[in-house]
Write a protein that holds these residues in place. Structure first.
Motif, PDB file in Angstrom:
ATOM      1  N   ASP A 121       0.826  -1.205   0.000  1.00  0.00           N
ATOM      2  CA  ASP A 121       0.000   0.000   0.000  1.00  0.00           C
ATOM      3  C   ASP A 121       0.859   1.254   0.000  1.00  0.00           C
ATOM      4  OD1 ASP A 121      -2.305  -1.591   0.191  1.00  0.00           O
ATOM      5  OD2 ASP A 121      -2.138  -1.646   2.376  1.00  0.00           O
ATOM      6  N   ARG A 122       0.260   2.360  -0.412  1.00  0.00           N
ATOM      7  CA  ARG A 122       1.012   3.622  -0.496  1.00  0.00           C
ATOM      8  C   ARG A 122       1.546   4.082   0.846  1.00  0.00           C
ATOM      9  NH1 ARG A 122      -4.023   7.653  -1.821  1.00  0.00           N
ATOM     10  NH2 ARG A 122      -4.983   7.489   0.216  1.00  0.00           N
ATOM     11  N   ASP A 123       0.907   3.692   1.934  1.00  0.00           N
ATOM     12  CA  ASP A 123       1.390   4.105   3.251  1.00  0.00           C
ATOM     13  C   ASP A 123       2.426   3.131   3.823  1.00  0.00           C
ATOM     14  OD1 ASP A 123      -0.175   1.953   3.912  1.00  0.00           O
ATOM     15  OD2 ASP A 123      -1.546   3.059   5.208  1.00  0.00           O
ATOM     16  N   GLY A 124       2.765   2.101   3.060  1.00  0.00           N
ATOM     17  CA  GLY A 124       3.800   1.172   3.483  1.00  0.00           C
ATOM     18  C   GLY A 124       3.284  -0.075   4.164  1.00  0.00           C
ATOM     19  N   ARG A 125       1.961  -0.155   4.362  1.00  0.00           N
ATOM     20  CA  ARG A 125       1.439  -1.391   4.924  1.00  0.00           C
ATOM     21  C   ARG A 125       1.802  -2.533   3.984  1.00  0.00           C
ATOM     22  NH1 ARG A 125      -4.378  -0.988   5.187  1.00  0.00           N
ATOM     23  NH2 ARG A 125      -4.130   0.803   3.843  1.00  0.00           N
ATOM     24  N   LYS A 126       2.125  -3.637   4.542  1.00  0.00           N
ATOM     25  CA  LYS A 126       2.485  -4.848   3.813  1.00  0.00           C
ATOM     26  C   LYS A 126       3.887  -4.801   3.201  1.00  0.00           C
ATOM     27  CE  LYS A 126      -1.048  -5.853   1.120  1.00  0.00           C
ATOM     28  NZ  LYS A 126      -2.240  -6.282   0.446  1.00  0.00           N
ATOM     29  N   LEU A 127       4.710  -3.808   3.586  1.00  0.00           N
ATOM     30  CA  LEU A 127       6.122  -3.891   3.200  1.00  0.00           C
ATOM     31  C   LEU A 127       6.726  -5.072   3.957  1.00  0.00           C
ATOM     32  CD1 LEU A 127       7.236  -0.142   3.180  1.00  0.00           C
ATOM     33  CD2 LEU A 127       7.510  -1.751   1.282  1.00  0.00           C
ATOM     34  N   PRO A 128       7.571  -5.843   3.315  1.00  0.00           N
ATOM     35  CA  PRO A 128       8.127  -7.032   3.965  1.00  0.00           C
ATOM     36  C   PRO A 128       9.283  -6.673   4.906  1.00  0.00           C
ATOM     37  CG  PRO A 128       9.033  -6.814   1.782  1.00  0.00           C
ATOM     38  CD  PRO A 128       7.998  -5.720   1.920  1.00  0.00           C
ATOM     39  N   PRO A 129       9.688  -7.626   5.734  1.00  0.00           N
ATOM     40  CA  PRO A 129      10.888  -7.422   6.548  1.00  0.00           C
ATOM     41  C   PRO A 129      12.101  -7.289   5.632  1.00  0.00           C
ATOM     42  CG  PRO A 129       9.696  -9.404   7.236  1.00  0.00           C
ATOM     43  CD  PRO A 129       9.057  -8.914   5.974  1.00  0.00           C
ATOM     44  N   GLY A 130      13.128  -6.685   6.157  1.00  0.00           N
ATOM     45  CA  GLY A 130      14.371  -6.546   5.407  1.00  0.00           C
ATOM     46  C   GLY A 130      14.829  -5.108   5.395  1.00  0.00           C
ATOM     47  N   SER A 131      15.980  -4.880   4.769  1.00  0.00           N
ATOM     48  CA  SER A 131      16.524  -3.524   4.647  1.00  0.00           C
ATOM     49  C   SER A 131      17.589  -3.527   3.561  1.00  0.00           C
ATOM     50  CB  SER A 131      17.129  -3.061   5.974  1.00  0.00           C
ATOM     51  OG  SER A 131      18.253  -3.863   6.309  1.00  0.00           O
ATOM     52  N   GLY A 132      17.908  -2.331   3.111  1.00  0.00           N
ATOM     53  CA  GLY A 132      18.936  -2.202   2.097  1.00  0.00           C
ATOM     54  C   GLY A 132      19.552  -0.817   2.120  1.00  0.00           C
ATOM     55  N   SER A 133      20.845  -0.752   1.930  1.00  0.00           N
ATOM     56  CA  SER A 133      21.561   0.528   1.944  1.00  0.00           C
ATOM     57  C   SER A 133      21.639   1.127   0.542  1.00  0.00           C
ATOM     58  CB  SER A 133      22.974   0.335   2.491  1.00  0.00           C
ATOM     59  OG  SER A 133      23.751  -0.418   1.566  1.00  0.00           O
ATOM     60  N   VAL A 134      21.806   2.424   0.501  1.00  0.00           N
ATOM     61  CA  VAL A 134      22.002   3.107  -0.776  1.00  0.00           C
ATOM     62  C   VAL A 134      23.253   2.551  -1.462  1.00  0.00           C
ATOM     63  CG1 VAL A 134      22.587   5.338  -1.822  1.00  0.00           C
ATOM     64  CG2 VAL A 134      20.761   5.203  -0.109  1.00  0.00           C
ATOM     65  N   ALA A 135      24.308   2.284  -0.699  1.00  0.00           N
ATOM     66  CA  ALA A 135      25.550   1.748  -1.280  1.00  0.00           C
ATOM     67  C   ALA A 135      25.307   0.397  -1.943  1.00  0.00           C
ATOM     68  CB  ALA A 135      26.631   1.627  -0.205  1.00  0.00           C
ATOM     69  N   HIS A 136      24.572  -0.479  -1.276  1.00  0.00           N
ATOM     70  CA  HIS A 136      24.256  -1.785  -1.879  1.00  0.00           C
ATOM     71  C   HIS A 136      23.338  -1.580  -3.089  1.00  0.00           C
ATOM     72  CE1 HIS A 136      23.519  -6.006  -2.379  1.00  0.00           C
ATOM     73  NE2 HIS A 136      22.224  -5.849  -2.166  1.00  0.00           N
ATOM     74  N   GLY A 137      22.427  -0.631  -2.984  1.00  0.00           N
ATOM     75  CA  GLY A 137      21.531  -0.323  -4.097  1.00  0.00           C
ATOM     76  C   GLY A 137      22.279   0.113  -5.341  1.00  0.00           C
ATOM     77  N   ARG A 138      23.360   0.862  -5.152  1.00  0.00           N
ATOM     78  CA  ARG A 138      24.199   1.281  -6.289  1.00  0.00           C
ATOM     79  C   ARG A 138      24.754   0.055  -7.006  1.00  0.00           C
ATOM     80  NH1 ARG A 138      27.553   4.178  -3.638  1.00  0.00           N
ATOM     81  NH2 ARG A 138      26.414   6.122  -3.972  1.00  0.00           N
ATOM     82  N   ASP A 139      25.242  -0.923  -6.237  1.00  0.00           N
ATOM     83  CA  ASP A 139      25.792  -2.144  -6.830  1.00  0.00           C
ATOM     84  C   ASP A 139      24.725  -2.935  -7.591  1.00  0.00           C
ATOM     85  OD1 ASP A 139      28.221  -1.466  -5.664  1.00  0.00           O
ATOM     86  OD2 ASP A 139      27.944  -2.817  -3.940  1.00  0.00           O
ATOM     87  N   VAL A 140      23.561  -3.104  -6.979  1.00  0.00           N
ATOM     88  CA  VAL A 140      22.479  -3.850  -7.623  1.00  0.00           C
ATOM     89  C   VAL A 140      22.009  -3.102  -8.865  1.00  0.00           C
ATOM     90  CG1 VAL A 140      20.134  -4.787  -7.353  1.00  0.00           C
ATOM     91  CG2 VAL A 140      21.763  -4.923  -5.444  1.00  0.00           C
ATOM     92  N   PHE A 141      21.889  -1.785  -8.754  1.00  0.00           N
ATOM     93  CA  PHE A 141      21.441  -0.972  -9.890  1.00  0.00           C
ATOM     94  C   PHE A 141      22.407  -1.131 -11.062  1.00  0.00           C
ATOM     95  CE2 PHE A 141      20.796   2.776 -12.474  1.00  0.00           C
ATOM     96  CZ  PHE A 141      19.414   2.969 -12.430  1.00  0.00           C
ATOM     97  N   GLU A 142      23.712  -1.051 -10.777  1.00  0.00           N
ATOM     98  CA  GLU A 142      24.699  -1.200 -11.849  1.00  0.00           C
ATOM     99  C   GLU A 142      24.584  -2.565 -12.525  1.00  0.00           C
ATOM    100  OE1 GLU A 142      28.480  -0.351 -10.032  1.00  0.00           O
ATOM    101  OE2 GLU A 142      28.060   1.805  -9.924  1.00  0.00           O
ATOM    102  N   ALA A 143      24.333  -3.594 -11.736  1.00  0.00           N
ATOM    103  CA  ALA A 143      24.269  -4.949 -12.290  1.00  0.00           C
ATOM    104  C   ALA A 143      22.936  -5.264 -12.962  1.00  0.00           C
ATOM    105  CB  ALA A 143      24.532  -5.969 -11.173  1.00  0.00           C
TER     106      ALA A 143
END
Length: 180
Positions: free
Chosen positions: A47-69
């Motif tokens: 949902d737009r308010d974030g209900r039902k977001l799953p457990p977990g987390s991710g950093s911007v630095a890791h996101g850069r790596d995933v985005f590049e790949a």
């Protein structure tokens, strides 16, 4: 007259075709009622308010790596666009004659960014990223748009707290037939 007869024959054929399909499914045991695990695998909307977001987390630095790949080949090295849509920039253009609709200018809610990436990206392998990777890519795209700092780590709570620039740019549909 021939057209009317042909139309009637087509109608009868369609009726028998649909009925025949139902009968053959019953007769030949095609398909089965969806199981709870099968339903759960597809019931992943957020949902737009974030209900039902799953457990977990991710950093911007890791996101850069995933985005590049996984993302840069379509969306460009820094989200500037390519064969895929532009993801970055466009702030202040929505009221212009040439609006640039990106995550940073048009998107109203950060949790729905997670939802879209999780379900539809990468285009050649949708739903292949882990939830941690999706949090990370969401954070990286938000960072590229100046909405979260470089050191940010996003999870369900912090992603839902991101206030998007166009949050108030949409108006509710006043038609009574579109709301429950």
């Amino acid at each position: 007259m021939a057209t009317r007869r042909f139309g009637s024959l087509v109608g009868v054929a369609l009726i028998f075709g649909f009925a025949g399909g139902a009968l053959s499914a019953e007769r030949y045991g095609i398909g089965h009622p969806a199981t709870e695990p099968e339903i759960a695998a597809w019931n992943i909307d957020v949902d737009r308010d974030g209900r039902k977001l799953p457990p977990g987390s991710g950093s911007v630095a890791h996101g850069r790596d995933v985005f590049e790949a996984q993302c840069a080949s379509c969306h460009g090295a820094r989200g500037e666009g390519g064969i895929g849509e532009r993801l970055v920039g466009g702030q202040g253009t929505l009221g212009s004659t040439r609006p640039v609709k990106t995550v940073g200018s048009f998107w109203p809610y950060a949790p729905t960014l997670f939802d879209y990436i999780r379900r539809a990206m990468p285009m050649n392998a949708p739903q292949s990223l882990s939830d941690d990777d999706v949090y990370a890519v969401s954070g990286y795209v938000l960072h590229l748009n100046g909405l979260v700092p470089e050191g940010a780590v996003l999870d369900a709570r912090s992603l839902a707290a991101v206030r998007m620039p166009n949050r108030d740019g949409f108006v509710p549909d006043p038609r009574p037939d579109v709301w429950p």
